[in-house]
Design an enzyme around this catalytic site. Structure first.
Site, PDB file in Angstrom:
ATOM      1  N   PRO A  66     117.481 -12.635 -30.259  1.00 22.47           N
ATOM      2  CA  PRO A  66     118.788 -13.170 -30.445  1.00 22.47           C
ATOM      3  C   PRO A  66     119.265 -12.879 -32.157  1.00 22.47           C
ATOM      4  CG  PRO A  66     117.193 -15.346 -30.123  1.00 22.47           C
ATOM      5  CD  PRO A  66     116.540 -13.906 -30.394  1.00 22.47           C
ATOM      6  N   LYS A 124     124.693  -6.492 -50.256  1.00 20.89           N
ATOM      7  CA  LYS A 124     126.529  -6.691 -50.349  1.00 20.89           C
ATOM      8  C   LYS A 124     126.347  -5.931 -51.826  1.00 20.89           C
ATOM      9  CE  LYS A 124     127.317  -9.739 -46.596  1.00 20.89           C
ATOM     10  NZ  LYS A 124     127.630 -10.950 -46.047  1.00 20.89           N
ATOM     11  N   TRP A 156     113.242 -21.074 -36.219  1.00 29.86           N
ATOM     12  CA  TRP A 156     112.124 -19.998 -35.531  1.00 29.86           C
ATOM     13  C   TRP A 156     111.852 -20.142 -34.051  1.00 29.86           C
ATOM     14  CZ3 TRP A 156     112.511 -14.490 -37.175  1.00 29.86           C
ATOM     15  CH2 TRP A 156     113.204 -14.286 -37.814  1.00 29.86           C
ATOM     16  N   GLN A 186     110.463  -8.907 -38.488  1.00 26.07           N
ATOM     17  CA  GLN A 186     109.415  -9.858 -37.213  1.00 26.07           C
ATOM     18  C   GLN A 186     108.439  -9.564 -37.355  1.00 26.07           C
ATOM     19  OE1 GLN A 186     112.668 -11.603 -36.314  1.00 26.07           O
ATOM     20  NE2 GLN A 186     113.284 -10.820 -37.634  1.00 26.07           N
ATOM     21  N   ASP A 233     121.114 -16.575 -31.767  1.00 20.46           N
ATOM     22  CA  ASP A 233     120.573 -17.488 -32.345  1.00 20.46           C
ATOM     23  C   ASP A 233     121.874 -17.969 -33.609  1.00 20.46           C
ATOM     24  OD1 ASP A 233     118.149 -18.413 -33.386  1.00 20.46           O
ATOM     25  OD2 ASP A 233     118.047 -17.057 -34.759  1.00 20.46           O
ATOM     26  N   TRP A 293     110.054 -13.225 -35.609  1.00 19.23           N
ATOM     27  CA  TRP A 293     110.384 -13.838 -34.057  1.00 19.23           C
ATOM     28  C   TRP A 293     109.263 -12.696 -33.304  1.00 19.23           C
ATOM     29  CZ3 TRP A 293     112.410 -10.630 -29.977  1.00 19.23           C
ATOM     30  CH2 TRP A 293     112.734 -11.146 -28.499  1.00 19.23           C
ATOM     31  N   LYS A 332     117.791  -0.227 -50.302  1.00 19.35           N
ATOM     32  CA  LYS A 332     117.520  -0.829 -49.443  1.00 19.35           C
ATOM     33  C   LYS A 332     119.518  -1.126 -49.591  1.00 19.35           C
ATOM     34  CE  LYS A 332     116.482  -5.766 -48.712  1.00 19.35           C
ATOM     35  NZ  LYS A 332     115.943  -6.830 -48.780  1.00 19.35           N
TER      36      LYS A 332
END
Length: 1055
Positions: free
Chosen positions: A47, A653, A577, A613, A86, A617, A650
Site C-alpha cells: 500500500p 522537493k 508498518w 522496503q 496505507d 514492508w 536523488k
RNA sequence: GGGCCAUUAGCUCAGUUGGUUAGAGCACGGUCCUGAUAAGACCGGGGUCUGUGGUUCGAAUCCACAAUGGCCCA
C-alpha cells in the site's frame, strides 16, 4: 479491410481512446473473470502511503507490478489485484500539523484529538484520488474499487486479532529500553525513520570530564588502595569524554577497555588517568606519565558521582554504582579510552547497565527538558526483586527536588549550564565544539535523544530462526538481496518496538487496570476483536457510530476481571508498518470473514517494491507472517532501485528536480514512459530519468514499430489481404522464402526467450529482446522484402510475405501487451478484431503466445546473421571506393573461411547481391591446400573491406552497361521522389515526360523503359514538353541535365 | 564506523562459465540509401574497462586493498 493507419501518430490521444474502450467494455474485470478456472496467482499490493502526490519514482514499481500481473494473466493465471492504501502514521499527522501550524503534542491535544484525526482521515483520502488517476492513466490495472484501507474498522479489527495471537503466544511485552526519541513529537522513532534524519554536520560540545577517584578506600580492594597510595593523597581523576554533557547527571559508571594500556599522568592539581593511545589527542602528550596500568586493573575502582545528592535505591546483591567496568565497545580512536555510561541515554549504556546491574537514572523529562525533580532508577535485579516481594512496595520513583544545572531547559541548551557548572567545580578538563554525525527528527528537525522508556515490543527475536529459514524459501530478484541486505537484517534481528505515543494510527488493543496490582505492574487485557470487547462486563463508551480510532476508543472502558476496577486502553497506537505488514490477513478482514479468499491468496506469488522496503514492508510482512503462521507470505519479490534524476541525484522537493509523471504522460504517453522505465535500466539499479532518453526511446522503438505496422496495413489494404491460417509448413511451403522462415524462426525464438525471462521476473531483459526483434523486423525483413509487397501480381509469394509479416505483428502485439498495453491494444484491434469478429475483444484477453520449437532454426538464424555481416562489409568496401550503392557493380568476392559458412551464404546469395548491388557473388570457403593465403587480399580493380574473420572485395570496374543501369536507377529514384513531392497517392498511375540533350540518358530511358515504367507506375514515358498542370523537376544525372515531369494518368477520376 | 550494490566511449547501457582486435545506441564529423520510416546503412574520431597489487599461459571478468557514488544500518 484494416483501418487506415496514419504514419503520424499521437500516442497520447490514442491512449485516451483506449482507456475509454477498456472502461466501457470492462476489459480489466473480464481479463480476471475469464481466468477464473485457471491456476490462482496471488499478488499483494504494497500500500502506498497516501501522504503526497505520486511521483515518477512511484510509477516504477507500479508498472513492474502491472507488467508481471498482465503477463501471468495472459499465461492463463487468475490474478486478482486488490489495491491498498496505507493511511495511518506520522507522515499523515505531520502533513496535518503543518497545515494547522501545530508544533507540539500539547497543541494537538489542545486542538482536540477528534478534530485532529478527522483532518488526518481527510488528508489521506485527498491524495488517494490523485493516485487513482495516475494509476489508471498509466494503464496499470488494479482493483481500486475494492481496495483495502488501513483505517477501516474491519482492517483495524484484523490487526487486533493479530496482536491478540501474539499476546497469547507471549510475544508481546512492555520493555524498558532506549529508543530514539523525538522530544518535540513526543514519540519514539523507528529505525528507518531515524535513518532519514542523519546529519553529517551536527555541531556539539566535546568535553573532557574529570571523575574523581574515591579519596578514601571505602571499597577495600587492592586496586583502589594502589591508586590511592600512588596519588600520595592528591586527587586522582578518571578522564572521560562525551559529546552529550546533558547525559552526565545520569552517569552511573565508567567503562574501560580491559586489554588497553592506561597512563596515570601528573598534572598540576593531581593525576589524570586515560588511555595511552589517546594522550596526544587529549592534549596530554607533554605531561609526565607516572605509572602504566591495564584497563582491567582499573575495573572495580570507585569514583565520586558528579552530583552527590542522587537517591539510588539498591536491593540485596546489587553492586554499588559509580565504579569502573570493562567494556569491549570502548574505542581507542577517540575520546580518552574511558567511556561515560548513562544507562538511561544510550543503547550500549542500557545494555551495560543491565549486565552490570547498574541503576538507571533519569534526569530528563520526555519533552526534552532537564528535570526539576529527581527520578530514582532501578536495576533489572531491583525490579525483579520488588516484583517478587510480598510486601507492597511503592514503585513510583521517589521524586525529590534536585537542582540540576540548566533545569527546565531543553537538554541541548542545558549543555552550557552543565559545562559551566562542572568548570566552576574544577571537574572540566577541556571543552570545545566539534561537528559529527548525529540523528535528527526527519519531520521536525529536532535532535533525537536516545532515551530509556517503556515501549511495547514484539519479540521477533523469538522466531529468529524461523525468519531466517523462511527467507531461504523466498526468491529474491536480484538474488543477492536474499543473503545480503535482507538476510543480514534478519541475522541481526532485534525486537520490534511497535508502539507509538501518537494519535493517528491503529490503536493498540491493550487495556490496563490501574486499580489492581501495583501501578508499575498492573493487570493487562489484550482484546482481540469487537465481539470480545462487547463481551466485557460493565462496558461503557462503545458508541453506535463505531470509530475505532482515538479518541473514541480511549473512552471505552470495562471492568477489570481480577479486581473489578476500570480497565482503560493504554495510550499508544501501533506503528503503521505493522498495518501494512498485516495486509495478507487484514485486507480480507480475516479471520472474521473471507476465509476462502485469505487461504487462496496466502502466500503471495509475487510482490514488488523498491529496495528501501527491505527494512520496511518486506520485513513487516515477513515477520508478522512468521510470527502468526511460521512461514513466509511471499514467494517471489522484485526489489527495485530508486529513480534518480538525469545527473544521478536523488529526487527531492528541496532540490526541485522532482518530475511529475502526469506531465510526462501528457507529453509523451504512458506507454513511452512505461517502456522507457522498463528498458533503460535493470530493475535493481538506480533509474536515471531523463526526458531526452525517453524521446529517444520513442523515436527508436515506438516509431519503428508503428511504421512497420502502418506499412503493413497500407499495402495489405491495397492488396485486400485477408489473413489466413497459413503457416510456413502448411499449404504452400514453397512460397515461403528463406527470409520468411528466418523471421518466423526469430519470432519463435523471441517468444521462447521472453516467456523464459518473464518467468524469471526479468521484464527488462525481456523488453530488450523485443526491441532487438523489432529492429530486425523493420530494418532487415521489411526492407529486404519491400518488393514482394509492391509488386502488382497477387501471387503465392506475395501472400507468403503478407502472412509472415502479419503473423509477426500479431504475435508482437501480444508479447508487448504486458509492457505497453495501449499500443498493443491498438495493433490488436486493427490487425485482429477488424478482420475477425470472433477474436477476443482485447489483446489482454488473449493467451500469451507459445513458441513453436519446430519453427526455430538456429542455423538459419546464424546464416542470416552472416549475410548481414557480409552485406555490411560489402557496403564498406563500396564506400571505400566512393561508389554509390545505387550503381550496380559486376562482382563481389567474399571470403568466409569455412565450408559451412560458404553454403550458408550461397543460400542467401540473392539477398546479399541485392543489398550490395552486385551482379555476381563469388564465395570462397575453406582454403584448399596449395591455395594462397587469403588473409591479406590484394586484388587489383577491387575495393576490399574486412574484419577479424571475413573479407569482401567488390569489383570497381564500370563498363558502360553497368553505368547505364546506374543511370536508370537514378532516374527512377528522382521520379519516385517527385511522386512523393507532388503528393500523389502511392497507387496512382502516372504519365512521365522527359527532355534532355544528353544522348546517353535518352538511350538509357529507351533501354530501361520497361523497368522505369514498372517502378514508377508510369503508363508512358514521353519525350517532349509536358502539358500544363504537370509536376516538374530538373536533375543532373551522370553529368547530363534532364527535365522530368509527371502527371496522374487518371487525374480527373481521382480528384 | 559496518553491510550491500555500482564504477566499461562525452552521455545511457551490453559484455554468457576468464580466451582473437571490448560492443550498441545517442551525440559529433563525413558519405550513402530511401514511395514504410522524426527511420536506416557505411566510414571516422572518441576506451590505461575507477586505481593498485595478486592468481593465471591469458583478466573488463576471479581475489585483496583503495577511491568515488548510491542505498541500508550505526
Amino acid at each position: 479491410m484494416f483501418r487506415e493507419v496514419s504514419s503520424k501518430i499521437n500516442f497520447v490521444q490514442l491512449e485516451e481512446d483506449i482507456l475509454r474502450f477498456w472502461k466501457e467494455q470492462g476489459i480489466f474485470d473480464e481479463s480476471i473473470k475469464i481466468r477464473k478456472e485457471g491456476p490462482h496467482y496471488a499478488f499483494y499490493e504494497g500500500p502506498p502511503t497516501a501522504n503526497g502526490s505520486p511521483g515518477v519514482h512511484h510509477v516504477l514499481s507500479r508498472l513492474y507490478k502491472d507488467a508481471v500481473c498482465r503477463y501471468k494473466t495472459m499465461k492463463g493465471y487468475h490474478v486478482p489485484r486488490k489495491a491498498g492504501w496505507d493511511t495511518h502514521g506520522l507522515p499523515v499527522e505531520l502533513e496535518v500539523e503543518n497545515s494547522l501550524a501545530l508544533t507540539s503534542k500539547a497543541q494537538i491535544e489542545e486542538y482536540g484529538v477528534a478534530r485532529f484525526n478527522d483532518r488526518c482521515r481527510q488528508s489521506a483520502f485527498k491524495y488517494i484520488k490523485e493516485w487513482e488517476a495516475m494509476t489508471e492513466r498509466l494503464g496499470c490495472w488494479l482493483d481500486m474499487e475494492h481496495p483495502y484501507i488501513t483505517l477501516d474498522n474491519s482492517y483495524i479489527e484484523s490487526c487486533w486479532w493479530i496482536t491478540k495471537q501474539l499476546w497469547e503466544k507471549g510475544l508481546i511485552y512492555q520493555g524498558y529500553k532506549v529508543t530514539p526519541h523525538c522530544a518535540r513529537c513526543g514519540t519514539s522513532l523507528s529505525s528507518h525513520e531515524v535513518a532519514l534524519g542523519y546529519r553529517d554536520d551536527a555541531e556539539d560540545p566535546s568535553v573532557y570530564i574529570k571523575f574523581r577517584v574515591e579519596p578514601s578506600p571505602i571499597s577495600e580492594t587492592a586496586k583502589q588502595k594502589r591508586l590511592y597510595e600512588l596519588s600520595g593523597g592528591k586527587a586522582t581523576y578518571l578522564l572521560a569524554w562525551t559529546t552529550t554533557p546533558w547525559t552526565l547527571p545520569g552517569n552511573t559508571a565508567l567503562a574501560v577497555a580491559p586489554d588497553a594500556d592506561y597512563a596515570v599522568v601528573k598534572v598540576d592539581d593531581g593525576y589524570l588517568i586515560l588511555a595511552d593511545a589517546l594522550l596526544e589527542q587529549a592534549g596530554l602528550s607533554g605531561y609526565k606519565v607516572v605509572k602504566e596500568v591495564k584497563g582491567s586493573d582499573l575495573a572495580g575502582v570507585h569514583y565520586e558521582p558528579l552530583y552527590n545528592n542522587i537517591d539510588i535505591r539498591y536491593v540485596k546483591g546489587d553492586e554499588k554504582a559509580y565504579r569502573v567496568i570493562e567494556g569491549d565497545f570502548v574505542s581507542l580512536e577517540e575520546g580518552t579510552g574511558i567511556v561515560h555510561i548513562a544507562p538511561a541515554y544510550g543503547e550500549i549504556d542500557f545494555e551495560v547497565g543491565e549486565r552490570e546491574n547498574l541503576p538507571l537514572v533519569h534526569t530528563v523529562e520526555l519533552n526534552g527538558t532537564v528535570t526539576t525533580n529527581l527520578v530514582t532508577g532501578f536495576t533489572p535485579k531491583a525490579r525483579e526483586y520488588i516484583q517478587r516481594s510480598e510486601a507492597p512496595v511503592t514503585l513510583r520513583p521517589a521524586r525529590g527536588k534536585l537542582d540540576l544545572p540548566g533545569a527546565g531547559k531543553f537538554v541541548k541548551d542545558a549543555d552550557k549550564d552543565i559545562i559551566d557548572n562542572l568548570k566552576s567545580r574544577g571537574l572540566l578538563f577541556r571543552s570545545e565544539r566539534i561537528t559529527h554525525t548525529y540523528p535528527f527528527c526527519w519531520r521536525c528537525q529536532s535532535p533525537l535523544l536516545y532515551y530509556a522508556k517503556q515501549t511495547w515490543y514484539i519479540r521477533t527475536t523469538g522466531v529468529k530462526k524461523e525468519l531466517i529459514s523462511g527467507n531461504a524459501e523466498i526468491n529474491w530478484y536480484p538474488d543477492y538481496i536474499k543473503h545480503g541486505r535482507f538476510g543480514d537484517w534478519l541475522e541481526h534481528n532485534v525486537d520490534w518496538a511497535f508502539s507509538r505515543e501518537r494519535y493517528w494510527g491503529t490503536p493498540l488493543n491493550i487495556w490496563c487496570c490501574e486499580a489492581c496490582g501495583t501501578s508499575e505492574f498492573p493487570t493487562y487485557e489484550c482484546v482481540g476483536s469487537l465481539d470480545e470487547l462487547r463481551a466485557q462486563s460493565n462496558l461503557s463508551g462503545l458508541t453506535a457510530a463505531l470509530d475505532l480510532h482515538r479518541p473514541y476508543v480511549d473512552e471505552i472502558t470495562f471492568a477489570c476481571p481480577k479486581c473489578g476496577g476500570r480497565m482503560q486502553r493504554v495510550p499508544e497506537v501501533i506503528d503503521c508498518w505493522f498495518d501494512s505488514g498485516a495486509m495478507p490477513v487484514a485486507q480480507w478482514h480475516y479471520p472474521f470473514e473471507n476465509e476462502d479468499k485469505f487461504t487462496q491468496n496466502f502466500p503471495a506469488d509475487f510482490i514488488c517494491e523498491a529496495v528501501d522496503q527491505t527494512r520496511g514492508w518486506f520485513y513487516s510482512l515477513h515477520s508478522i507472517s512468521t510470527l502468526l503462521f511460521n512461514r513466509p507470505c511471499f514467494k517471489n519479490v522484485i526489489c527495485l532501485g530508486h529513480v534518480v534524476d538525469a545527473q544521478g541525484e536523488k529526487m527531492s522537493k528541496s532540490k526541485g528536480n522532482v518530475i511529475d509523471p502526469r506531465a510526462v504522460i501528457n507529453n509523451y504517453g504512458a506507454d513511452a514512459l512505461r517502456w522507457y522505465m522498463l528498458v533503460s535500466t535493470p530493475g535493481e539499479d538506480n533509474h536515471r530519468f531523463s526526458t531526452k532518453m525517453l524521446e529517444e526511446t520513442i523515436r527508436k522503438f515506438f516509431l519503428t514499430l508503428w511504421n512497420t505496422y502502418s506499412f503493413f496495413s497500407l499495402y495489405a489494404n491495397i492488396d485486400c489481404f485477408i489473413p489466413q491460417p497459413l503457416t510456413v509448413d502448411s499449404d504452400q511451403p514453397k512460397a515461403f522464402t528463406e527470409l520468411d522462415r528466418w523471421i518466423i524462426s526469430e519470432l519463435n525464438r523471441l517468444v521462447s526467450e521472453v516467456s523464459k525471462l518473464m518467468d524469471g521476473y526479468n521484464p527488462t531483459s525481456a523488453a530488450r529482446r523485443i526491441e532487438g526483434f523489432v529492429d530486425n523486423l523493420s530494418n532487415w525483413y521489411v526492407r529486404r522484402n519491400r518488393r514482394r509487397f509492391w509488386k502488382s501480381e497477387n501471387d503465392a509469394d506475395k501472400l507468403a510475405a503478407y502472412t509472415t509479416l502479419y503473423r509477426c505483428l500479431v504475435t508482437l502485439c501480444q508479447l508487448l501487451a504486458p509492457f505497453v498495453p495501449f499500443i498493443a491494444e491498438e495493433l490488436y484491434q486493427n490487425l485482429c478484431r477488424a478482420v475477425d469478429p470472433r477474436a477476443r475483444e482485447s489483446v489482454h484477453l488473449t493467451d500469451f503466445p507459445v513458441a513453436d520449437q519446430a519453427e526455430i532454426n538456429d542455423r538459419l538464424n546464424s546464416n542470416v546473421e552472416l549475410a548481414m555481416k557480409i552485406s555490411s562489409l560489402g557496403r564498406a568496401a563500396r564506400a571505400k571506393a566512393g561508389i554509390k550503392v545505387r550503381q550496380p557493380l559486376g562482382k563481389a568476392v567474399v571470403n568466409v573461411g569455412a565450408e559451412g559458412e560458404k553454403k550458408a551464404l550461397e543460400s542467401l546469395a540473392t539477398e546479399v547481391m541485392e543489398e550490395i548491388n552486385v551482379k555476381q557473388l563469388v564465395i570462397l570457403g575453406e582454403a584448399k591446400e596449395g591455395e594462397e593465403s587469403r588473409c591479406h587480399p590484394d586484388m587489383p580493380d577491387y575495393s576490399v573491406a574486412n574484419d577479424a574473420k571475413y573479407w569482401v572485395a567488390v569489383s570497381i570496374e564500370l563498363p558502360p552497361e553497368l553505368i547505364a543501369e546506374g543511370v536508370s536507377r537514378e532516374l527512377v529514384r528522382h521520379l519516385q521522389n517527385m511522386r512523393r513531392n507532388a503528393k500523389f497517392d502511392i497507387t496512382d498511375h502516372i504519365i512521365t515526360y522527359y527532355q534532355t540533350k544528353e544522348p546517353c540518358i535518352k538511350q538509357v530511358i529507351n533501354a530501361f523503359a520497361d523497368y522505369i515504367k514498372q517502378e514508377t507506375l508510369s503508363q508512358e514515358l514521353i519525350n517532349g514538353l509536358p502539358p500544363d498542370g504537370t509536376y516538374g523537376e530538373k536533375h543532373r544525372i551522370a553529368n547530363g541535365e534532364v527535365s522530368l515531369a509527371i502527371k496522374q494518368a487518371n487525374a480527373k477520376q481521382t480528384s
